[in-house]
Design a protein around this motif. Structure first.
Motif, PDB file in Angstrom:
ATOM      1  N   ARG A 207       0.824  -1.120   0.090  1.00 20.55           N
ATOM      2  CA  ARG A 207       0.111   0.233   0.032  1.00 20.55           C
ATOM      3  C   ARG A 207       0.900   1.289  -0.023  1.00 20.55           C
ATOM      4  NH1 ARG A 207      -3.128  -3.173   3.876  1.00 20.55           N
ATOM      5  NH2 ARG A 207      -2.147  -1.816   5.517  1.00 20.55           N
ATOM      6  N   ILE A 208       2.015   1.125   0.704  1.00 23.40           N
ATOM      7  CA  ILE A 208       2.740   2.375   0.656  1.00 23.40           C
ATOM      8  C   ILE A 208       3.474   2.784  -0.378  1.00 23.40           C
ATOM      9  CG2 ILE A 208       5.001   3.119   1.679  1.00 23.40           C
ATOM     10  CD1 ILE A 208       4.495   1.712   4.329  1.00 23.40           C
ATOM     11  N   ILE A 209       3.953   1.735  -1.299  1.00 23.06           N
ATOM     12  CA  ILE A 209       4.533   1.935  -2.533  1.00 23.06           C
ATOM     13  C   ILE A 209       3.355   2.238  -3.592  1.00 23.06           C
ATOM     14  CG2 ILE A 209       5.616   0.693  -4.527  1.00 23.06           C
ATOM     15  CD1 ILE A 209       7.043  -1.047  -2.314  1.00 23.06           C
ATOM     16  N   GLU A 210       2.401   1.541  -3.363  1.00 23.55           N
ATOM     17  CA  GLU A 210       1.412   2.081  -4.495  1.00 23.55           C
ATOM     18  C   GLU A 210       0.792   3.591  -4.208  1.00 23.55           C
ATOM     19  OE1 GLU A 210      -3.314   0.692  -5.847  1.00 23.55           O
ATOM     20  OE2 GLU A 210      -2.204  -0.510  -4.565  1.00 23.55           O
ATOM     21  N   SER A 211       0.857   3.796  -3.043  1.00 25.69           N
ATOM     22  CA  SER A 211       0.292   5.533  -2.864  1.00 25.69           C
ATOM     23  C   SER A 211       1.310   6.469  -2.846  1.00 25.69           C
ATOM     24  CB  SER A 211      -0.529   5.500  -1.201  1.00 25.69           C
ATOM     25  OG  SER A 211       0.343   5.230  -0.332  1.00 25.69           O
ATOM     26  N   SER A 212       2.633   6.062  -2.495  1.00 23.22           N
ATOM     27  CA  SER A 212       3.664   7.055  -2.345  1.00 23.22           C
ATOM     28  C   SER A 212       4.852   6.664  -3.054  1.00 23.22           C
ATOM     29  CB  SER A 212       4.340   7.303  -0.857  1.00 23.22           C
ATOM     30  OG  SER A 212       3.017   7.241   0.115  1.00 23.22           O
ATOM     31  N   GLY A 213       4.847   5.437  -3.809  1.00 22.83           N
ATOM     32  CA  GLY A 213       6.191   5.166  -4.573  1.00 22.83           C
ATOM     33  C   GLY A 213       7.160   4.374  -3.746  1.00 22.83           C
ATOM     34  N   ALA A 214       8.260   4.231  -4.278  1.00 17.82           N
ATOM     35  CA  ALA A 214       9.408   3.275  -3.818  1.00 17.82           C
ATOM     36  C   ALA A 214      10.616   3.767  -3.376  1.00 17.82           C
ATOM     37  CB  ALA A 214       9.370   1.995  -4.569  1.00 17.82           C
ATOM     38  N   SER A 215      10.276   5.018  -2.318  1.00 12.87           N
ATOM     39  CA  SER A 215      11.674   5.745  -2.251  1.00 12.87           C
ATOM     40  C   SER A 215      12.401   5.166  -1.242  1.00 12.87           C
ATOM     41  CB  SER A 215      11.119   7.391  -1.662  1.00 12.87           C
ATOM     42  OG  SER A 215      10.538   7.024  -0.389  1.00 12.87           O
ATOM     43  N   LEU A 216      13.558   5.182  -1.220  1.00 13.77           N
ATOM     44  CA  LEU A 216      14.527   4.759  -0.318  1.00 13.77           C
ATOM     45  C   LEU A 216      14.026   5.034   1.182  1.00 13.77           C
ATOM     46  CD1 LEU A 216      17.972   4.583  -2.205  1.00 13.77           C
ATOM     47  CD2 LEU A 216      16.080   2.741  -2.142  1.00 13.77           C
ATOM     48  N   ARG A 217      13.645   5.993   1.270  1.00 16.16           N
ATOM     49  CA  ARG A 217      13.400   6.543   2.804  1.00 16.16           C
ATOM     50  C   ARG A 217      12.276   5.964   3.064  1.00 16.16           C
ATOM     51  NH1 ARG A 217      12.980  12.946   3.969  1.00 16.16           N
ATOM     52  NH2 ARG A 217      15.308  12.691   3.776  1.00 16.16           N
ATOM     53  N   THR A 218      11.229   5.688   2.324  1.00 17.82           N
ATOM     54  CA  THR A 218       9.976   5.192   2.662  1.00 17.82           C
ATOM     55  C   THR A 218      10.279   3.724   3.114  1.00 17.82           C
ATOM     56  OG1 THR A 218       8.690   6.728   1.440  1.00 17.82           O
ATOM     57  CG2 THR A 218       7.768   4.515   2.055  1.00 17.82           C
ATOM     58  N   ILE A 219      11.002   2.830   2.064  1.00 21.23           N
ATOM     59  CA  ILE A 219      11.213   1.424   2.555  1.00 21.23           C
ATOM     60  C   ILE A 219      12.074   1.417   3.668  1.00 21.23           C
ATOM     61  CG2 ILE A 219      12.344  -0.498   1.568  1.00 21.23           C
ATOM     62  CD1 ILE A 219      11.858   0.779  -1.363  1.00 21.23           C
ATOM     63  N   SER A 220      13.131   2.375   3.954  1.00 18.01           N
ATOM     64  CA  SER A 220      13.927   2.409   5.332  1.00 18.01           C
ATOM     65  C   SER A 220      13.099   2.332   6.429  1.00 18.01           C
ATOM     66  CB  SER A 220      14.858   3.329   5.331  1.00 18.01           C
ATOM     67  OG  SER A 220      15.823   3.206   4.165  1.00 18.01           O
ATOM     68  N   GLY A 221      12.065   3.118   6.428  1.00 16.20           N
ATOM     69  CA  GLY A 221      11.144   3.528   7.622  1.00 16.20           C
ATOM     70  C   GLY A 221      10.296   2.230   7.828  1.00 16.20           C
ATOM     71  N   TRP A 222       9.731   1.757   6.856  1.00 18.24           N
ATOM     72  CA  TRP A 222       8.824   0.365   6.900  1.00 18.24           C
ATOM     73  C   TRP A 222       9.744  -0.571   7.177  1.00 18.24           C
ATOM     74  CZ3 TRP A 222      10.007  -4.059   4.650  1.00 18.24           C
ATOM     75  CH2 TRP A 222       9.116  -5.143   4.683  1.00 18.24           C
ATOM     76  N   GLY A 223      11.163  -0.777   6.877  1.00 22.76           N
ATOM     77  CA  GLY A 223      11.820  -1.859   7.434  1.00 22.76           C
ATOM     78  C   GLY A 223      12.519  -1.899   8.831  1.00 22.76           C
ATOM     79  N   GLU A 224      12.498  -0.475   9.316  1.00 28.65           N
ATOM     80  CA  GLU A 224      12.716  -0.455  10.899  1.00 28.65           C
ATOM     81  C   GLU A 224      11.716  -0.840  11.637  1.00 28.65           C
ATOM     82  OE1 GLU A 224      13.974   3.814  11.010  1.00 28.65           O
ATOM     83  OE2 GLU A 224      15.958   3.117  10.052  1.00 28.65           O
TER      84      GLU A 224
END
Length: 453
Positions: A207-224
């Motif tokens: 859902r994050i990628i579909e709504s906000s794109g796959a930025s490295l910052r977004t993925i990092s926050g999700w990963g943590e």
């Protein structure tokens, strides 16, 4: 020419590129979570992307109907999944609407491997089944999947580059998710609860990628956040299990449903796995393309891959630090060439598997003394040319090493999957597991002896 033969120009994979790809529904074959998250990145950029349901009874029935011989298992999986998906759509909206509104996104490669012939086989079957208007879109590894015109999108170069970057980042995100699952799942007190939490975190990421794109910052926050949640489901301080590499043909190692969930079988036997990531293949094809033609775009792609993996490598560094053991293809391929074990002109995944095994055999992998790599589980489809070559070469290297050092311990298990059952799989895993435990004890004792000296 046979009177019933059709000219090649009639087949969908030969026709000139469509100009309306951005208006069609993109059907993507399932290859693990990389397909799911890549499709989400496509939707963020305005494309109508869906992943074909995989390994369903209907998909298996379709594969059996269209491919009657025991051929490469991934080919049957892709054909069954995609065509059963299109047939279901045709029953719902009509075959004309499918022909005018759908395409199949099927990346391919060069060479004689069946992966290099997927598009042709798919196109022939689609045409014979009345889906000749469904275009097969097949960017090729021949140019590192970086041909700007391969997607047939009437977009600016900046927009196309943004789409490709987000798709690559989504692949890295799927690799991160897989690494987190494999790190914590073996130690979960309640595997079913862990599975539910893992599925929820994957849905959140989609859902994050579909709504906000796959930025490295977004993925990092999700990963943590995901690392914290997974860690809460495992008791603190539990001793680590021996670590084994899960390598081989990319479709089979990423598609647990088609291996009978061999990864979970290995975990239940008492091992922690490190699975070869999907991004490994992307690094390999860019490396090979750059060697053949050192163009600026290949150099830029290589630099971005290094940058992105460095950024995401910082995510949840503590729980994943000792799992960063797999060397990159651009390191292992030159190594086995210098040792005259391999030649870089032999293209495909076999060189990746051989290169990693060589690093393991010769002690060139970076791993912690407390948690060393203790074995390799090498998976591939029955009759696979690439992994058949890799298996033969690995066995030859091991035989040569044992002539020089008869007592050397190198736990390796080769597992092939196809239509025929593998009745010895559990027994072979049990033996492999024991060898991994023995090697870990030996490595730890050697480390203590060296420190004592």
């Amino acid at each position: 020419r046979h009177p019933l033969a059709k000219p090649l120009s009639t087949f969908s994979f030969i026709r000139e590129k469509n100009t309306d790809n951005h208006e069609r529904r993109w059907v993507i074959p399932s290859m693990g979570n990389a397909s799911l998250l890549g499709a989400a990145a496509g939707r963020f950029w305005g494309l109508d992307t869906v992943v074909a349901p995989t390994a369903t009874p209907k998909a298996r029935e379709t594969a059996e109907r269209l491919i009657s011989t025991e051929t490469c298992f991934p080919l049957k999986g892709v054909i069954g999944d995609v065509i059963s998906c299109l047939e279901a759509a045709a029953r719902k909206i009509g075959i004309e609407a499918v022909n005018s509104g759908y395409l199949v996104f099927l990346p391919t490669t060069c060479g004689p491997c069946r992966f290099g012939k997927y598009a042709e086989v798919m196109g022939l079957l689609l045409d014979n089944l009345g889906f000749g208007g469904v275009f097969v879109l097949s960017p090729s590894s021949h140019n590192g999947y970086l041909d700007p015109g391969a997607l047939g999108l009437p977009w600016s170069p900046i927009a196309r580059t943004g789409l490709v970057k987000d798709i690559y980042n989504s692949i890295l995100a799927s690799d991160l998710y897989d690494d987190l699952v494999l790190r914590f799942r073996p130690y979960a007190t309640d595997r079913e609860l862990f599975h539910l939490e893992a599925m929820e975190r994957l849905s959140v990421l989609e859902r994050i990628i579909e709504s906000s794109g796959a930025s490295l910052r977004t993925i990092s926050g999700w990963g943590e956040e995901t690392a914290r949640r997974f860690a809460a489901l495992s008791p603190p301080g539990i001793p680590r299990l021996p670590m084994a590499l899960y390598l081989g043909e990319i479709y089979m190692r990423q598609h647990d449903l088609y291996t009978g969930n061999a990864a979970e079988m290995l975990e239940r036997s008492g091992l922690e796995l490190v699975r070869g990531p999907v991004s490994e293949w992307m690094r390999y094809v860019v490396h090979i393309s750059r060697r053949k033609d050192p163009r600026l775009e290949y150099m830029a792609a290589s630099m971005y891959m290094n940058f992105a993996q460095k950024i995401l490598g910082r995510v949840a560094m503590n729980p994943l630090a000792d799992r960063k053991v797999l060397p990159h293809p651009e390191e292992t391929i030159p190594d086995i060439e210098r040792a005259r074990i391999w030649h870089g002109d032999i293209l495909g995944e076999s060189g990746i598997s051989v290169g990693i095994f060589n690093a393991f055999l010769k002690g060139k992998m970076a791993f912690s003394e407390d948690n060393p790599v203790c074995g390799i589980f090498h998976v591939g489809p029955f009759t696979c040319m690439q992994e058949g070559v890799a298996t033969a070469r690995i066995r030859g290297m091991l035989k040569s090493a044992r002539r020089k050092e008869p007592g050397i311990m190198v736990p390796v298990m080769h597992a092939s999957f196809g239509e025929s059952a593998n009745p010895n799989l559990e027994a072979e895993i049990a033996a492999f597991r024991e060898q991994c435990y023995l090697l870990r004890d030996s490595l730890r004792n050697s480390s203590r002896t060296e420190k004592g000296a």
